[in-house]
Design a protein around this motif. Structure first.
Motif, PDB file in Angstrom:
ATOM      1  N   PRO A   1       0.791  -1.238   0.000  1.00  0.00           N
ATOM      2  CA  PRO A   1       0.000   0.000   0.000  1.00  0.00           C
ATOM      3  C   PRO A   1       0.824   1.290   0.000  1.00  0.00           C
ATOM      4  N   GLU A   2       1.910   1.340   0.768  1.00  0.00           N
ATOM      5  CA  GLU A   2       2.715   2.556   0.839  1.00  0.00           C
ATOM      6  C   GLU A   2       3.361   2.886  -0.505  1.00  0.00           C
ATOM      7  N   VAL A   3       3.814   1.870  -1.197  1.00  0.00           N
ATOM      8  CA  VAL A   3       4.473   2.053  -2.489  1.00  0.00           C
ATOM      9  C   VAL A   3       3.439   2.470  -3.530  1.00  0.00           C
ATOM     10  N   ARG A   4       2.278   1.851  -3.477  1.00  0.00           N
ATOM     11  CA  ARG A   4       1.206   2.211  -4.410  1.00  0.00           C
ATOM     12  C   ARG A   4       0.794   3.670  -4.234  1.00  0.00           C
ATOM     13  N   SER A   5       0.662   4.094  -3.012  1.00  0.00           N
ATOM     14  CA  SER A   5       0.284   5.470  -2.729  1.00  0.00           C
ATOM     15  C   SER A   5       1.336   6.446  -3.257  1.00  0.00           C
ATOM     16  N   PHE A   6       2.609   6.093  -3.120  1.00  0.00           N
ATOM     17  CA  PHE A   6       3.693   6.957  -3.565  1.00  0.00           C
ATOM     18  C   PHE A   6       3.674   7.153  -5.085  1.00  0.00           C
ATOM     19  N   TYR A   7       3.528   6.068  -5.838  1.00  0.00           N
ATOM     20  CA  TYR A   7       3.572   6.147  -7.301  1.00  0.00           C
ATOM     21  C   TYR A   7       2.239   6.559  -7.927  1.00  0.00           C
ATOM     22  N   ASN A   8       1.130   6.238  -7.301  1.00  0.00           N
ATOM     23  CA  ASN A   8      -0.199   6.678  -7.726  1.00  0.00           C
ATOM     24  C   ASN A   8      -0.446   6.481  -9.230  1.00  0.00           C
ATOM     25  N   LEU A   9      -0.263   5.268  -9.700  1.00  0.00           N
ATOM     26  CA  LEU A   9      -0.435   4.967 -11.120  1.00  0.00           C
ATOM     27  C   LEU A   9      -1.850   5.227 -11.615  1.00  0.00           C
ATOM     28  N   GLU A  10      -2.841   5.043 -10.771  1.00  0.00           N
ATOM     29  CA  GLU A  10      -4.218   5.274 -11.198  1.00  0.00           C
ATOM     30  C   GLU A  10      -4.382   6.704 -11.692  1.00  0.00           C
ATOM     31  N   ARG A  11      -3.843   7.642 -10.970  1.00  0.00           N
ATOM     32  CA  ARG A  11      -3.965   9.045 -11.370  1.00  0.00           C
ATOM     33  C   ARG A  11      -3.175   9.323 -12.648  1.00  0.00           C
ATOM     34  N   MET A  12      -1.991   8.743 -12.746  1.00  0.00           N
ATOM     35  CA  MET A  12      -1.143   8.958 -13.912  1.00  0.00           C
ATOM     36  C   MET A  12      -1.811   8.467 -15.199  1.00  0.00           C
ATOM     37  N   TRP A  13      -2.494   7.331 -15.135  1.00  0.00           N
ATOM     38  CA  TRP A  13      -3.080   6.727 -16.334  1.00  0.00           C
ATOM     39  C   TRP A  13      -4.514   7.150 -16.595  1.00  0.00           C
ATOM     40  N   ALA A  14      -5.126   7.900 -15.702  1.00  0.00           N
ATOM     41  CA  ALA A  14      -6.506   8.326 -15.915  1.00  0.00           C
ATOM     42  C   ALA A  14      -6.596   9.414 -16.988  1.00  0.00           C
ATOM     43  N   PHE A  15      -5.558  10.243 -17.146  1.00  0.00           N
ATOM     44  CA  PHE A  15      -5.529  11.302 -18.158  1.00  0.00           C
ATOM     45  C   PHE A  15      -6.773  12.168 -18.139  1.00  0.00           C
ATOM     46  N   GLY A  16      -7.344  12.403 -16.962  1.00  0.00           N
ATOM     47  CA  GLY A  16      -8.505  13.273 -16.866  1.00  0.00           C
ATOM     48  C   GLY A  16      -9.796  12.629 -17.344  1.00  0.00           C
ATOM     49  N   ASP A  17      -9.745  11.388 -17.756  1.00  0.00           N
ATOM     50  CA  ASP A  17     -10.952  10.688 -18.199  1.00  0.00           C
ATOM     51  C   ASP A  17     -11.736  10.218 -16.985  1.00  0.00           C
ATOM     52  N   ALA A  18     -12.669   9.359 -17.257  1.00  0.00           N
ATOM     53  CA  ALA A  18     -13.451   8.758 -16.185  1.00  0.00           C
ATOM     54  C   ALA A  18     -12.521   7.998 -15.251  1.00  0.00           C
ATOM     55  N   PRO A  19     -12.892   7.841 -13.994  1.00  0.00           N
ATOM     56  CA  PRO A  19     -12.049   7.110 -13.055  1.00  0.00           C
ATOM     57  C   PRO A  19     -11.913   5.648 -13.475  1.00  0.00           C
ATOM     58  N   PRO A  20     -10.886   4.952 -12.966  1.00  0.00           N
ATOM     59  CA  PRO A  20     -10.709   3.539 -13.301  1.00  0.00           C
ATOM     60  C   PRO A  20     -11.953   2.732 -12.955  1.00  0.00           C
ATOM     61  N   LEU A  21     -12.154   1.656 -13.688  1.00  0.00           N
ATOM     62  CA  LEU A  21     -13.304   0.805 -13.452  1.00  0.00           C
ATOM     63  C   LEU A  21     -13.124   0.033 -12.156  1.00  0.00           C
ATOM     64  N   PRO A  22     -14.107   0.085 -11.236  1.00  0.00           N
ATOM     65  CA  PRO A  22     -13.994  -0.686 -10.004  1.00  0.00           C
ATOM     66  C   PRO A  22     -14.190  -2.161 -10.307  1.00  0.00           C
ATOM     67  N   THR A  23     -13.612  -2.988  -9.476  1.00  0.00           N
ATOM     68  CA  THR A  23     -13.794  -4.422  -9.612  1.00  0.00           C
ATOM     69  C   THR A  23     -14.846  -4.867  -8.618  1.00  0.00           C
ATOM     70  N   SER A  24     -15.110  -6.144  -8.568  1.00  0.00           N
ATOM     71  CA  SER A  24     -16.193  -6.664  -7.738  1.00  0.00           C
ATOM     72  C   SER A  24     -16.030  -6.326  -6.265  1.00  0.00           C
ATOM     73  N   ASP A  25     -14.788  -6.254  -5.755  1.00  0.00           N
ATOM     74  CA  ASP A  25     -14.603  -5.966  -4.331  1.00  0.00           C
ATOM     75  C   ASP A  25     -14.875  -4.492  -4.010  1.00  0.00           C
ATOM     76  N   GLN A  26     -14.920  -3.620  -5.013  1.00  0.00           N
ATOM     77  CA  GLN A  26     -15.204  -2.217  -4.775  1.00  0.00           C
ATOM     78  C   GLN A  26     -16.664  -1.893  -4.999  1.00  0.00           C
ATOM     79  N   ALA A  27     -17.348  -2.693  -5.773  1.00  0.00           N
ATOM     80  CA  ALA A  27     -18.758  -2.437  -6.060  1.00  0.00           C
ATOM     81  C   ALA A  27     -19.594  -3.035  -4.934  1.00  0.00           C
ATOM     82  N   ALA A  28     -20.309  -2.238  -4.255  1.00  0.00           N
ATOM     83  CA  ALA A  28     -21.220  -2.737  -3.215  1.00  0.00           C
ATOM     84  C   ALA A  28     -21.669  -1.590  -2.363  1.00  0.00           C
TER      85      ALA A  28
END
Length: 111
Positions: free
Chosen positions: A84-111
């Protein structure tokens, strides 16, 4: 198959980012976290084995020795597994979103 494998291994905060039109490196990028280096390494090894068994393709795996950030090149899908600490530091989700819609959630996030 990749998302199911990560879900079975209790990956946390799994997201799938479509890369079509953004990059030619892959069709999707999957990002997930493990609670420890041991869990990250285990998830990566199991996923690489499942890719080989199901598709006959030997996925390229980088970063397994330290398992802070493991990259798995599964052809049309690039998988990033982080502590988690490394993921937070690099924040790839933000880098690859390019201002588009947020990344698609997977089954563990949908609920």
């Amino acid at each position: 198959m990749i998302l199911a494998s990560l879900d079975a291994d209790q990956a946390e905060e799994t997201v799938s980012i479509p890369l079509a039109g953004k990059s030619s490196i892959a069709d999707f990028m999957v990002i997930a976290s493990g609670r420890s280096t041991r869990q990250v390494a285990s998830m990566a090894q199991k996923l690489a084995e499942k890719i080989k068994a199901e598709f006959g393709y030997r996925a390229r795996v980088e970063g397994l020795a330290t398992a802070d950030w493991v990259l798995i090149d599964a052809g049309d899908v690039i998988v990033h597994l982080f502590r988690p600490e490394v993921r937070s530091f690099y924040n790839l989700e933000r880098m690859w979103a390019f201002g588009d819609a947020p990344p698609l959630p997977t089954s563990d996030q949908a609920a």
